[in-house]
Design a protein around this motif. Structure first.
Motif, PDB file in Angstrom:
ATOM      1  N   ASP A  31       1.018  -1.325   0.033  1.00 45.52           N
ATOM      2  CA  ASP A  31      -0.135   0.037  -0.062  1.00 45.52           C
ATOM      3  C   ASP A  31       0.881   1.151  -0.047  1.00 45.52           C
ATOM      4  OD1 ASP A  31      -2.173  -1.666   0.069  1.00 45.52           O
ATOM      5  OD2 ASP A  31      -2.738  -1.231   2.209  1.00 45.52           O
ATOM      6  N   SER A  32       2.049   1.180   0.512  1.00 45.52           N
ATOM      7  CA  SER A  32       3.033   2.514   0.590  1.00 45.52           C
ATOM      8  C   SER A  32       3.358   2.740  -0.671  1.00 45.52           C
ATOM      9  CB  SER A  32       4.114   2.010   1.528  1.00 45.52           C
ATOM     10  OG  SER A  32       5.015   1.295   0.847  1.00 45.52           O
ATOM     11  N   GLY A  33       3.202   1.748  -1.958  1.00 41.58           N
ATOM     12  CA  GLY A  33       3.997   2.200  -3.068  1.00 41.58           C
ATOM     13  C   GLY A  33       5.172   1.698  -3.474  1.00 41.58           C
ATOM     14  N   VAL A  34       5.796   0.665  -2.546  1.00 40.29           N
ATOM     15  CA  VAL A  34       7.057   0.170  -3.096  1.00 40.29           C
ATOM     16  C   VAL A  34       6.901  -0.907  -4.254  1.00 40.29           C
ATOM     17  CG1 VAL A  34       7.889   0.046  -0.474  1.00 40.29           C
ATOM     18  CG2 VAL A  34       6.862  -1.971  -1.712  1.00 40.29           C
ATOM     19  N   ASP A  35       8.303  -1.029  -4.816  1.00 39.19           N
ATOM     20  CA  ASP A  35       7.979  -1.862  -6.190  1.00 39.19           C
ATOM     21  C   ASP A  35       8.334  -3.452  -5.879  1.00 39.19           C
ATOM     22  OD1 ASP A  35       7.698   0.599  -8.176  1.00 39.19           O
ATOM     23  OD2 ASP A  35       9.357   1.027  -6.879  1.00 39.19           O
ATOM     24  N   ILE A  36       8.927  -3.471  -4.888  1.00 38.61           N
ATOM     25  CA  ILE A  36       9.634  -4.948  -4.393  1.00 38.61           C
ATOM     26  C   ILE A  36       9.516  -5.069  -3.192  1.00 38.61           C
ATOM     27  CG2 ILE A  36      11.287  -6.666  -5.034  1.00 38.61           C
ATOM     28  CD1 ILE A  36      12.392  -4.786  -7.058  1.00 38.61           C
ATOM     29  N   VAL A  37       9.073  -6.325  -2.573  1.00 36.65           N
ATOM     30  CA  VAL A  37       9.239  -6.763  -1.272  1.00 36.65           C
ATOM     31  C   VAL A  37       9.824  -7.718  -1.329  1.00 36.65           C
ATOM     32  CG1 VAL A  37       7.853  -7.279   0.895  1.00 36.65           C
ATOM     33  CG2 VAL A  37       6.690  -5.713  -0.824  1.00 36.65           C
ATOM     34  N   PHE A  38      10.977  -7.810  -0.518  1.00 38.70           N
ATOM     35  CA  PHE A  38      11.877  -8.945  -0.153  1.00 38.70           C
ATOM     36  C   PHE A  38      11.833  -9.462   1.216  1.00 38.70           C
ATOM     37  CE2 PHE A  38      14.497  -5.970  -3.099  1.00 38.70           C
ATOM     38  CZ  PHE A  38      14.593  -7.432  -4.245  1.00 38.70           C
ATOM     39  N   ASN A  39      12.291 -10.874   1.447  1.00 36.93           N
ATOM     40  CA  ASN A  39      12.559 -11.262   2.747  1.00 36.93           C
ATOM     41  C   ASN A  39      14.081 -11.658   2.428  1.00 36.93           C
ATOM     42  OD1 ASN A  39      12.669 -13.930   1.340  1.00 36.93           O
ATOM     43  ND2 ASN A  39      10.726 -14.656   2.412  1.00 36.93           N
ATOM     44  N   TRP A  40      14.526 -12.528   3.425  1.00 36.09           N
ATOM     45  CA  TRP A  40      15.921 -13.124   3.545  1.00 36.09           C
ATOM     46  C   TRP A  40      15.786 -14.623   3.614  1.00 36.09           C
ATOM     47  CZ3 TRP A  40      18.207  -9.806   7.910  1.00 36.09           C
ATOM     48  CH2 TRP A  40      17.906 -10.229   9.208  1.00 36.09           C
ATOM     49  N   ASP A  41      17.041 -15.465   3.519  1.00 36.03           N
ATOM     50  CA  ASP A  41      17.088 -16.686   3.775  1.00 36.03           C
ATOM     51  C   ASP A  41      17.823 -17.044   4.593  1.00 36.03           C
ATOM     52  OD1 ASP A  41      16.671 -19.417   2.943  1.00 36.03           O
ATOM     53  OD2 ASP A  41      17.980 -19.373   1.126  1.00 36.03           O
ATOM     54  N   HIS A  42      17.226 -17.292   5.809  1.00 34.29           N
ATOM     55  CA  HIS A  42      18.183 -17.624   7.080  1.00 34.29           C
ATOM     56  C   HIS A  42      17.291 -18.295   7.945  1.00 34.29           C
ATOM     57  CE1 HIS A  42      21.763 -15.253   6.172  1.00 34.29           C
ATOM     58  NE2 HIS A  42      21.118 -14.111   5.895  1.00 34.29           N
ATOM     59  N   PHE A  43      18.007 -18.927   8.953  1.00 31.50           N
ATOM     60  CA  PHE A  43      17.003 -19.757   9.859  1.00 31.50           C
ATOM     61  C   PHE A  43      16.843 -19.388  11.135  1.00 31.50           C
ATOM     62  CE2 PHE A  43      18.994 -23.066   6.549  1.00 31.50           C
ATOM     63  CZ  PHE A  43      18.069 -23.017   5.622  1.00 31.50           C
ATOM     64  N   PHE A  44      17.754 -18.512  11.366  1.00 34.43           N
ATOM     65  CA  PHE A  44      17.840 -17.779  12.873  1.00 34.43           C
ATOM     66  C   PHE A  44      17.937 -16.336  12.523  1.00 34.43           C
ATOM     67  CE2 PHE A  44      19.997 -22.061  12.805  1.00 34.43           C
ATOM     68  CZ  PHE A  44      19.104 -22.650  13.888  1.00 34.43           C
ATOM     69  N   PRO A  45      17.438 -15.526  13.556  1.00 40.83           N
ATOM     70  CA  PRO A  45      17.813 -14.029  13.652  1.00 40.83           C
ATOM     71  C   PRO A  45      19.408 -13.811  13.479  1.00 40.83           C
ATOM     72  CG  PRO A  45      16.464 -14.702  15.221  1.00 40.83           C
ATOM     73  CD  PRO A  45      17.050 -15.805  14.959  1.00 40.83           C
ATOM     74  N   LEU A  46      19.551 -12.485  12.531  1.00 46.25           N
ATOM     75  CA  LEU A  46      20.925 -12.319  12.533  1.00 46.25           C
ATOM     76  C   LEU A  46      21.273 -11.120  13.383  1.00 46.25           C
ATOM     77  CD1 LEU A  46      21.239 -11.653   8.680  1.00 46.25           C
ATOM     78  CD2 LEU A  46      21.550 -13.905  10.099  1.00 46.25           C
TER      79      LEU A  46
END
Length: 264
Positions: A31-46
């Motif tokens: 809704d904010s107008g971003v073009d891309i939404v990413f996550n990341w590929d890990h199994f534990f908090p960084l």
């Protein structure tokens, strides 16, 4: 013609024990107008509580593909080590179809040793992980070409990293988007190295979209100055990260306003 500036947000899947908080953040981001939404590929908090809540990357991307309608989506970035490249290609093709052609296949060589150790992967060395990435990229492309049904489009491959001997060579040979974690001066140098690798493989470096991480420490003006400076060097995709449980979009919203003001 100058490519349009695009804004991404990385919703880090950490410290959010209730998945509904992530689901809500995706809605707010789109809704904010971003073009891309990413996550990341890990199994534990960084960062933060190392034993804090965390969710897996690719099952989440499948959910996001159904949840959203406009934004592109992907991992920033997938760890090459965690999945057979043929399997990853099939996963990417499936999410591509679920999303109606909005997946970006972000990939890198991997670095977070705890992920490897606790999930039983061979950590190897930085060099061996980069060599594995180089071997996987053509296998991913070959599997994509064999799948039935085919992907809805040529899925863009985003490769993260700036190593001059191997990573930038892999990007020259296989990447559609280069994502860098650098300051302006370093970016300028790394870009020249990438251009040399492109010349070696007979590729126009202008074919590769340039992407950069934007750091936000609470100073919006400083963040926007960096955005001005790095886009002057040819970067057209800027991504800022935010984590759980709050998923504060202050920086993202400021970048979207900056993008729109530039577009005039």
């Amino acid at each position: 013609m100058t490519a349009p500036i695009r804004i991404g947000v990385q919703l880090q899947p950490q410290h959010s024990p209730d998945y509904s908080l992530i689901r809500d953040a995706v809605v707010r981001a789109e809704d904010s107008g971003v073009d891309i939404v990413f996550n990341w590929d890990h199994f534990f908090p960084l960062y933060g509580d190392a034993e804090g809540a965390h969710f897996e990357c690719w099952t989440m991307l499948g959910a996001w593909a159904e949840q959203t309608s406009r934004v592109e989506l992907g991992a920033l970035v997938t760890c090459n080590s965690y999945r057979n490249p043929e399997l990853l290609a099939d996963m990417a093709r499936t999410v591509d179809h679920i999303s109606g052609g909005r997946l970006i296949l972000g990939i890198g060589s991997g670095w977070f040793q705890r992920d490897y150790t606790e999930y039983g992967y061979d950590f190897g060395t930085k060099g061996s992980r980069l060599d594995d990435l180089g071997a996987s990229l053509p296998r991913i492309s070959q599997r994509l070409s064999k799948l039935n049904p085919q992907p809805t489009r040529d899925i863009p491959i985003l490769i993260g990293g700036s190593g001059e001997k191997k990573t930038l060579r892999h990007i020259a040979a296989h990447g559609d988007i280069w994502h860098a974690f650098v300051d302006v001066e370093s970016y300028r140098h790394k870009s020249s190295v990438l251009a040399a690798h492109c010349a070696d493989v007979g590729r126009d470096p202008a074919e590769i979209e340039r992407s950069a991480e934007v750091r936000y420490d609470g100073d919006v003006d400083a963040m926007l100055r960096f955005a001005d400076d790095i886009t002057a060097e040819g970067v057209t995709l800027l991504t800022v990260a935010t984590g759980g449980p709050d998923y504060d979009l202050t920086a993202v919203e400021a970048l979207v306003r900056w993008r729109d003001a530039r577009a005039g």
